[in-house]
Design a protein around this motif. Structure first.
Motif, PDB file in Angstrom:
ATOM      1  N   ARG A   1      -1.651  -6.458  -7.234  1.00 36.71           N
ATOM      2  CA  ARG A   1      -2.164  -5.869  -5.994  1.00 36.71           C
ATOM      3  C   ARG A   1      -1.719  -4.412  -5.849  1.00 36.71           C
ATOM      4  O   ARG A   1      -2.497  -3.559  -5.395  1.00 36.71           O
ATOM      5  CB  ARG A   1      -1.688  -6.686  -4.786  1.00 36.71           C
TER       6      ARG A   1
ATOM      7  N   GLU B   1      -9.276   6.611  -6.656  1.00 37.51           N
ATOM      8  CA  GLU B   1     -10.717   6.708  -6.425  1.00 37.51           C
ATOM      9  C   GLU B   1     -11.016   7.464  -5.139  1.00 37.51           C
ATOM     10  O   GLU B   1     -11.957   8.260  -5.076  1.00 37.51           O
ATOM     11  CB  GLU B   1     -11.313   5.299  -6.370  1.00 37.51           C
ATOM     12  N   ALA B   2     -10.217   7.224  -4.104  1.00 34.18           N
ATOM     13  CA  ALA B   2     -10.409   7.962  -2.851  1.00 34.18           C
ATOM     14  C   ALA B   2     -10.131   9.445  -3.053  1.00 34.18           C
ATOM     15  O   ALA B   2     -10.846  10.303  -2.511  1.00 34.18           O
ATOM     16  CB  ALA B   2      -9.496   7.384  -1.768  1.00 34.18           C
ATOM     17  N   GLU B   3      -9.109   9.755  -3.847  1.00 36.80           N
ATOM     18  CA  GLU B   3      -8.812  11.159  -4.131  1.00 36.80           C
ATOM     19  C   GLU B   3      -9.945  11.806  -4.921  1.00 36.80           C
ATOM     20  O   GLU B   3     -10.329  12.946  -4.657  1.00 36.80           O
ATOM     21  CB  GLU B   3      -7.506  11.248  -4.912  1.00 36.80           C
ATOM     22  N   ARG B   4     -10.478  11.076  -5.882  1.00 36.42           N
ATOM     23  CA  ARG B   4     -11.592  11.618  -6.673  1.00 36.42           C
ATOM     24  C   ARG B   4     -12.827  11.840  -5.801  1.00 36.42           C
ATOM     25  O   ARG B   4     -13.531  12.845  -5.937  1.00 36.42           O
ATOM     26  CB  ARG B   4     -11.924  10.658  -7.810  1.00 36.42           C
TER      27      ARG B   4
ATOM     28  N   ALA C   1      -3.826  -2.314  -8.057  1.00 39.66           N
ATOM     29  CA  ALA C   1      -5.172  -2.192  -7.490  1.00 39.66           C
ATOM     30  C   ALA C   1      -5.192  -1.179  -6.342  1.00 39.66           C
ATOM     31  O   ALA C   1      -6.129  -0.368  -6.238  1.00 39.66           O
ATOM     32  CB  ALA C   1      -5.651  -3.563  -7.000  1.00 39.66           C
ATOM     33  N   HIS C   2      -4.174  -1.207  -5.484  1.00 37.67           N
ATOM     34  CA  HIS C   2      -4.087  -0.208  -4.413  1.00 37.67           C
ATOM     35  C   HIS C   2      -3.942   1.197  -4.988  1.00 37.67           C
ATOM     36  O   HIS C   2      -4.503   2.161  -4.444  1.00 37.67           O
ATOM     37  CB  HIS C   2      -2.903  -0.524  -3.496  1.00 37.67           C
ATOM     38  N   TYR C   3      -3.185   1.319  -6.060  1.00 33.86           N
ATOM     39  CA  TYR C   3      -3.013   2.633  -6.698  1.00 33.86           C
ATOM     40  C   TYR C   3      -4.353   3.164  -7.218  1.00 33.86           C
ATOM     41  O   TYR C   3      -4.686   4.343  -7.019  1.00 33.86           O
ATOM     42  CB  TYR C   3      -2.002   2.508  -7.821  1.00 33.86           C
ATOM     43  N   LEU C   4      -5.122   2.294  -7.859  1.00 30.04           N
ATOM     44  CA  LEU C   4      -6.429   2.728  -8.362  1.00 30.04           C
ATOM     45  C   LEU C   4      -7.381   3.070  -7.223  1.00 30.04           C
ATOM     46  O   LEU C   4      -8.191   4.000  -7.335  1.00 30.04           O
ATOM     47  CB  LEU C   4      -7.034   1.630  -9.244  1.00 30.04           C
ATOM     48  N   ASP C   5      -7.290   2.331  -6.123  1.00 26.19           N
ATOM     49  CA  ASP C   5      -8.119   2.665  -4.960  1.00 26.19           C
ATOM     50  C   ASP C   5      -7.761   4.044  -4.409  1.00 26.19           C
ATOM     51  O   ASP C   5      -8.644   4.806  -4.008  1.00 26.19           O
ATOM     52  CB  ASP C   5      -7.936   1.604  -3.874  1.00 26.19           C
ATOM     53  N   SER C   6      -6.466   4.366  -4.395  1.00 25.34           N
ATOM     54  CA  SER C   6      -6.065   5.694  -3.915  1.00 25.34           C
ATOM     55  C   SER C   6      -6.571   6.790  -4.842  1.00 25.34           C
ATOM     56  O   SER C   6      -6.976   7.863  -4.389  1.00 25.34           O
ATOM     57  CB  SER C   6      -4.542   5.754  -3.791  1.00 25.34           C
TER      58      SER C   6
ATOM     59  N   ARG D   1       0.838  -1.213   0.000  1.00 22.53           N
ATOM     60  CA  ARG D   1       0.000   0.000   0.000  1.00 22.53           C
ATOM     61  C   ARG D   1       0.867   1.256   0.000  1.00 22.53           C
ATOM     62  O   ARG D   1       0.521   2.256  -0.652  1.00 22.53           O
ATOM     63  CB  ARG D   1      -0.923  -0.015   1.221  1.00 22.53           C
TER      64      ARG D   1
END
Length: 663
Positions: free
Chosen positions: A404, A414-417, A407-412, A370
């Motif tokens: 993985r 999405e959280a930023e967006r 995937a964590h990068y894309l989750d970050s 992460r």
């Protein structure tokens, strides 16, 4: 007092003052032949032991019970003329079994009792302070005794300096728990944290305050994170015009690297103190990086050094690694230099490789993944090539780990967006952050390069390749040339794939996002399935049409004023020739598509006739056909003759082949 000479002889240490010694003190296997009056004048414990021995001379052996073992002995002494040795009367023999420190510390304390000047420094002040406490060398038994001298040196010379505090803290590791009882270790930890927190906030890790008090005109190299800056700082104590902080930071050094000499328990206490003072995450991360690099062997593949220091065992290295990972700040590093950011990312990937080798806990590896995901756009292709160390994995590289991280990068993202959407800064579902789009495209190029590297591995399955290729959103890639290269390498490394699997692999790329050069190569690529080739040719034709249309519009605009320049007619004729060439290319492309369609139709008819002939061949044909169909169902393919070669460039030869295959 007259000058004394102190000389060790084997495992004995003698004080040669011209007077015979009357007391033996045994410490750490070394026998010190001393005189009782200097010892009794400075040490309360030795005074008590010697006095008790003199009061009870017959009850000598083993009476001290923790305060020292006492017995009688005789001392062989050389005559002043040399040669003849006489025996003198018995004198006490004191053994200090629970003495803190080693024989060197007791030797220094003994010299202090004799009035010899001793030199205190950061390495010996803590052992001498513990020895003074053990021997009760307080002001009660002498003015400016060893306890007061050591305390004064700790307060004035050690605590104001981070580097000196680190050295003293290191010396406390062999003095526990007495060093903790006296508060020496905690005072050094607090001094390190205080010096780090009061550093210059404008620099990355700061210049330590009050780092040394030496005067003089000497100069030394200024270091930043252990790197020579090429500048010199003069230790004059005056104010420097280039460095305003030089008045208080006259010997700025790399204290971050000095922390690496500490043992893991001591280092944990330092990190806890730094966090308690809310030190910047960059400083804590820099300290952890420096400590890990110097404590874990082989962490950096490009900076391996042969050290004579003993290598820690694997459990110790694993504990150290998990400690470093647990204390790493989760947020993205905010270092300003691109080189420093790249070095930090490379270090994190090296830490991840070491975590796999040492079989660190799943929680530690997940936390590190992460952390890497927050700055994966700074990584290089070499960083992502993490070997697979598991016996359960057949692939050369750890594809699951990279998947993985992405995937964590894309989750970050999405959280930023979502955070920007909550602040009303999102329009049409896209965040107004140029850095987000830029980092996403960098990650897209990185993943394409990684796919091209793992595509040559014969053990990479289709679903694994497809899953990693489509994990990124559409706006991560402007062109799909990188994906096409990875697909081509994968098809070449897996020649036994079925048509369905080939179409699945080719489905990761969009033909409309291929450049004209990639389309030209793909149209002649015999490894691509027929459907993919037809799509490539179709979109190639569309691109040619757009080019021709744009050229014609530009030519019409220039035709409005043909005589504007001296060579206007020449430009017009050149444009017309280019248009004619493009029209011919488009006609040739159209004919190639038509030929491929006819070949496909002929192949279908031929296969249909072969199937009909096999079904009408009678019982013998059924007997032979049934095992064949059973094999086809078992292996999931049909063993038919290759009748199409998409590499053909000659239209006449393609037509001849089509006529031969037609019924």
């Amino acid at each position: 007092m007259a000058a004394e000479k102190h000389a060790p002889k084997g495992q004995a240490w003698f004080c040669t003052t011209g007077l015979p010694s009357d007391t033996i003190v045994e410490v750490d296997g070394m026998s010190f032949h001393l005189h009782k009056f200097p010892l009794m004048a400075k040490s309360g414990r030795l005074q008590r032991l010697i006095t008790e021995l003199e009061e009870h001379p017959t009850d000598a052996p083993g009476r001290r019970k923790g305060q020292g073992e006492v017995n009688d002995d005789k001392e062989p002494r050389e005559a002043e003329g040399g040669g003849e040795i006489k025996e003198v009367e018995a004198y006490p023999h004191i053994s200090l079994a629970d003495f803190p420190g080693n024989c060197e510390a007791f030797e220094t304390a003994a010299k202090f009792c004799y009035g010899v000047k001793i030199d205190l420094n950061a390495w010996n002040v803590a052992p001498l302070r513990c020895v003074a406490e053990y021997l009760e060398m307080t002001e009660e038994f002498g003015e400016d005794n060893l306890v007061a001298r050591a305390e004064r040196f700790l307060t004035r010379s050690v605590q104001p300096s981070i580097k000196q505090s680190i050295k003293t803290l290191k010396s406390c590791e062999d003095l526990l728990p007495l060093a903790d009882d006296l508060g020496i270790a905690q005072r050094c930890v607090d001094a390190i944290a205080a010096g780090a927190s009061t550093s210059d906030p404008d620099s990355l890790f700061g210049w330590p305050v009050n780092e040394g008090r030496g005067g003089g005109g000497s100069s030394e190299q200024i270091l930043w994170n252990g790197i020579e800056t090429g500048l010199l700082r003069r230790r004059t104590g005056g104010r420097s015009s280039s460095f305003p902080a030089a008045a208080t930071a006259t010997a700025a050094g790399s204290w971050l690297e000095d922390l690496a000499i500490l043992s893991l328990p001591m280092y944990k206490r330092v990190i806890a103190a730094l966090k308690a003072r809310e030190l910047s995450s960059d400083a804590i991360e820099g300290s952890l990086m420096s400590y890990a690099r110097q404590s874990i062997p082989g962490l950096s593949r490009s900076r391996r050094k042969h050290s004579s220091a003993p290598i820690a065992s694997e459990p110790e290295q694993r504990e150290l690694l998990e400690t470093v990972i647990a204390n790493l700040p989760l947020e993205k590093s905010s270092v300003a230099s691109a080189a420093s950011a790249t070095a930090t990312t490379k270090f994190l990937f090296g830490l991840l490789r070491t975590a796999h080798i040492l079989r660190a806990s799943e929680a530690a590896r997940a936390a590190l993944e992460r952390k890497i995901a927050f700055q994966v756009e700074r990584a290089t292709l070499d960083d992502l090539l993490i070997p697979s160390y598991s016996y359960l994995s057949e692939t050369l590289y750890d594809v699951d780990c990279v998947e993985r991280i992405v995937a964590h990068y894309l989750d970050s993202l999405e959280a930023e967006r979502a955070a920007l959407a909550a602040e009303g800064e999102v329009v049409g579902g896209a965040a107004r952050t140029p850095s987000r789009a830029g980092s996403l495209k960098l990650v897209g190029k990185l993943v394409d390069g990684y796919l091209a590297e793992i595509a040559s591995d014969a053990n990479v399955k289709v679903d694994k390749f497809y899953g990693l290729a489509v994990v990124l959103p559409d706006d991560a890639r402007v062109y799909h040339d990188g994906l096409y290269r990875a697909v081509d390498i994968y098809l070449k490394a897996h020649p036994r794939m079925t048509e369905e699997e080939k179409e699945t692999v080719c489905g990761v790329m969009e033909c409309r996002k291929l450049t004209l050069e990639a389309c030209t190569h793909a149209a002649q690529n015999e490894r691509l399935p027929l459907r993919a080739v037809v799509q490539v040719l179709f979109f190639e034709q569309l691109q040619l049409r757009r080019v021709i249309t744009g050229t014609l519009l530009a030519a019409d605009g220039e035709a409005a004023a043909p005589a504007a320049g001296g060579d206007g007619g020449g430009v017009w004729r050149a444009t017309m020739r280019e248009n004619q060439v493009l029209r011919l290319d488009m006609d040739s492309m159209r004919s190639r598509v038509q030929e491929l369609e006819r070949e496909c139709s002929s192949m279908k008819k031929t296969l249909a006739k072969l199937d009909e002939g096999g079904e009408g061949g009678g019982a013998a044909g059924e007997e032979e056909g049934e095992p064949r169909r059973r094999k086809e169902r078992r292996f999931g393919c049909r063993f038919s003759t290759q009748v199409c070669d998409s590499h053909e460039r000659n239209v006449v030869e393609s037509r001849r082949v089509g006529r031969e295959l037609s019924p």
